[in-house]
Scaffold this motif. Sequence first.
Motif, PDB file in Angstrom:
ATOM      1  N   GLY A 112       0.819  -1.207   0.000  1.00  0.00           N
ATOM      2  CA  GLY A 112       0.000   0.000   0.000  1.00  0.00           C
ATOM      3  C   GLY A 112       0.855   1.260   0.000  1.00  0.00           C
ATOM      4  O   GLY A 112       0.428   2.308  -0.474  1.00  0.00           O
ATOM      5  N   ALA A 113       2.060   1.143   0.537  1.00  0.00           N
ATOM      6  CA  ALA A 113       2.964   2.290   0.530  1.00  0.00           C
ATOM      7  C   ALA A 113       3.769   2.337  -0.768  1.00  0.00           C
ATOM      8  O   ALA A 113       4.652   3.168  -0.915  1.00  0.00           O
ATOM      9  CB  ALA A 113       3.894   2.239   1.735  1.00  0.00           C
ATOM     10  N   GLY A 114       3.468   1.422  -1.688  1.00  0.00           N
ATOM     11  CA  GLY A 114       4.046   1.520  -3.028  1.00  0.00           C
ATOM     12  C   GLY A 114       5.179   0.564  -3.341  1.00  0.00           C
ATOM     13  O   GLY A 114       5.817   0.681  -4.392  1.00  0.00           O
ATOM     14  N   ALA A 168      -0.460   5.410  -3.950  1.00  0.00           N
ATOM     15  CA  ALA A 168       0.168   4.792  -2.771  1.00  0.00           C
ATOM     16  C   ALA A 168       0.204   5.761  -1.594  1.00  0.00           C
ATOM     17  O   ALA A 168       0.280   6.976  -1.770  1.00  0.00           O
ATOM     18  CB  ALA A 168       1.573   4.327  -3.115  1.00  0.00           C
ATOM     19  N   THR A 169       0.156   5.195  -0.387  1.00  0.00           N
ATOM     20  CA  THR A 169       0.259   6.016   0.819  1.00  0.00           C
ATOM     21  C   THR A 169       1.731   6.161   1.166  1.00  0.00           C
ATOM     22  O   THR A 169       2.309   5.306   1.819  1.00  0.00           O
ATOM     23  CB  THR A 169      -0.487   5.370   1.996  1.00  0.00           C
ATOM     24  N   THR A 170       2.289   7.273   0.711  1.00  0.00           N
ATOM     25  CA  THR A 170       3.723   7.496   0.904  1.00  0.00           C
ATOM     26  C   THR A 170       3.992   8.645   1.857  1.00  0.00           C
ATOM     27  O   THR A 170       5.128   9.006   2.086  1.00  0.00           O
ATOM     28  CB  THR A 170       4.354   7.872  -0.442  1.00  0.00           C
ATOM     29  N   HIS A 185      -3.857  10.478   0.365  1.00  0.00           N
ATOM     30  CA  HIS A 185      -4.195   9.173  -0.223  1.00  0.00           C
ATOM     31  C   HIS A 185      -4.741   8.258   0.864  1.00  0.00           C
ATOM     32  O   HIS A 185      -4.154   8.132   1.924  1.00  0.00           O
ATOM     33  CB  HIS A 185      -2.958   8.525  -0.856  1.00  0.00           C
TER      34      HIS A 185
END
Lengths: 95, 268, 358
Positions: free
Chosen positions: C69-71, C198-200, C209
Amino acid sequence: MAKIRGSVTINKQYCKGCELCVYECPQDSLKMSTKLNTKGYHFAFLAEDTCTGCINCALVCPDACITVYRGTKKNQLSTVKKTTNSSSKMALKAL
Amino acid sequence: MYNMVDVYISERILTPDKSMDKVWERPDLLIDVPNHYCPGCSHSVVHRLLMEVVEELDIMERTIGIAPVGCSVLAYDYLNVDMQEAAHGRATACASGIKRVFPDKIVFTYQGDGDLAAIGTSETIHTVNRGENIVMVFINNGIYGMTGGQMAPTTLEGAKTSTCPEGRNLDLMGHPIKIADMIALLDGAYYVTRQAVHNSKTVRKTKKALLKAFQYQIDGKGGTSFVEIVSNCPSGWKMTPLEANDWLAKNMFEYYPLGNIKIPQKEE
Amino acid sequence: MGQKRLMKGNEALAEAAIRAGVQGFFGYPITPQSELLEYMSKELPDRGGTFVQAESEIASINMVYGAAGAGARVMTSTSSPGFSLMQEGISYLACTEIPCVIVNVMRGGPGLGTIQPSQGDYFQAVKGGGHGDYQLIVLAPNSVQEMANFAFLGFDLADTYRVPVLILADGALGQMMESIEFPDYVVKEHLTDKSEWATTGRINGREQHILTSLHLQPEEMEMTNKILQRKYREIEAKEVRYETLFTDDADLLIVAYGLSSRVSHKALELARKEGLKVGLLRPQTLYPFPSTVLNNLAEKVKKILVVEMSAGQMVEDVQLAVEGKIPVEFYGRMGGMIPQPDDILDKLRKMNESTLNV
């Protein structure tokens, strides 16, 4: 009149009437309105000139709807008249 | 935003003088919408504190939050940072995944007692045991709020809920779990503290604790920071907000005493 | 292409995943996939990735959820009982449209079962497995080479469609050693750039996000489902993969995947020696299933035999695909037993006789 140093504005539409701020206020400046907001809650408002801007009410407010002001010099609270809702831009912004 | 003309009728509402300075306002990162929490709920206070902390530490651009399942499942509707919504109890596993692959990110989980101390106990313990460098925020209100007030692992003895209507019976239902004390025993725990937000004094302390916890993570200190917040649930406890805070102070703190449980050694 | 190497299936898959740029591996030991975990623990940290041995498969899949999810390109692997534990997380991954690769090196079940190879998780893999309407792209390798190839393909498909991809192997494929060559692979940047969703952290103050599978309004939830279904239709149209052998002149068609396709291949050779006109269809993607191909083949062949290491799971999809045009028979072994070529040959002989009698 008491020595006035602070003030608050309360976003009455966000207020859920939990009364925590009224209870927390050391100066007993806040009261619950007899009126209801659009969600049906009695909202809190600044009723007395005794506010010192201590921010205790804002700290306990679960709805983060209180903005706190403090004066540095001699400050005079103004009363918003029912006909002139634009007399205080600050109050409007906070609402 | 709202039509506010109707307010100013007979009650004399005082407003600030123009010369006054604004000394406190809603944090910008707390999304400007009314929240869904019940009147007086501690959740929303902690939400606000979290966003104050993220703002003050200027870490928005690398902060990722994990929302749990429970009342705060919609936390991302209020916290204006990147967020993931985790499966029930698995927030710390998600956080571990992120932090391990992206150690520069600031990762926090936000969980209630059902999420963190019942269904997610395994994840909780092992995340702390691995010393994941994350912040865990634990809302302990001794009840399942979202599902309608059932018994939680942290429900106090004798407290009535919809699944222990006669009050929690320790012989039948086990003991309220002191999860913060448990995980403080783990070597991976760096900072474990128990705070509350029922009055302005405790709110200030909780803010400081959260600031510390996030700062430890930023500094890359070795271990997990765990901030338990003893909270109310006026609706679940069937009390007014004032009664709930009163009950909390009189009953919860005896079993869940406030204060630091584990602090970094050099600060001792 | 690099040089030939002799490797175990589990290790080949792990090595391929590393070459595909996997940034994180989260897993839990379970036979017969543990070599994959061990290989990752040894190799991945030195090659720019992160390895975490989780406390359970539940934690592994949720670590995948977080990191993907964070990419990041991340994966997990397990075997059947562990795959059951992962189902909740997989449902969340599918709904939230988080790409990742999951490996299930199947063993005999149900329950704790055996550690021998099986194909008993077909339904769980292909029909959803977790709650709600979702699909995984399911890749079914039948050699050590394909274990590796599908790792590359799996990551690319996952990132292309933003879906979890499942590599459905079995204990024999995981444990067997074969010589393989790793293909040249370059990570395509347009696939690994996930900055759109993505949750970055809100880099440069961009919009928030959110990755969530909670949609309280049923209208919204239905819309989410519709978006997923649209994606699945696209996958069904574009990503069907299969292999055929001797289908041009076949009277009897074996349909088998994974290890049972290898046994079936042997049976096919034996049958051909006896003059039986047998062909083989091997689905490489179990979802999307090569239904159209099968339907067309049903016009040419007289009978179909489905061979599985299960009580008969894929056979249902074959029946659906041929729409009753021709008889579909089944031969399977369960609980970790592997079908023998001779047994399949016997079955083929009987089918052939009854075909002649018609």
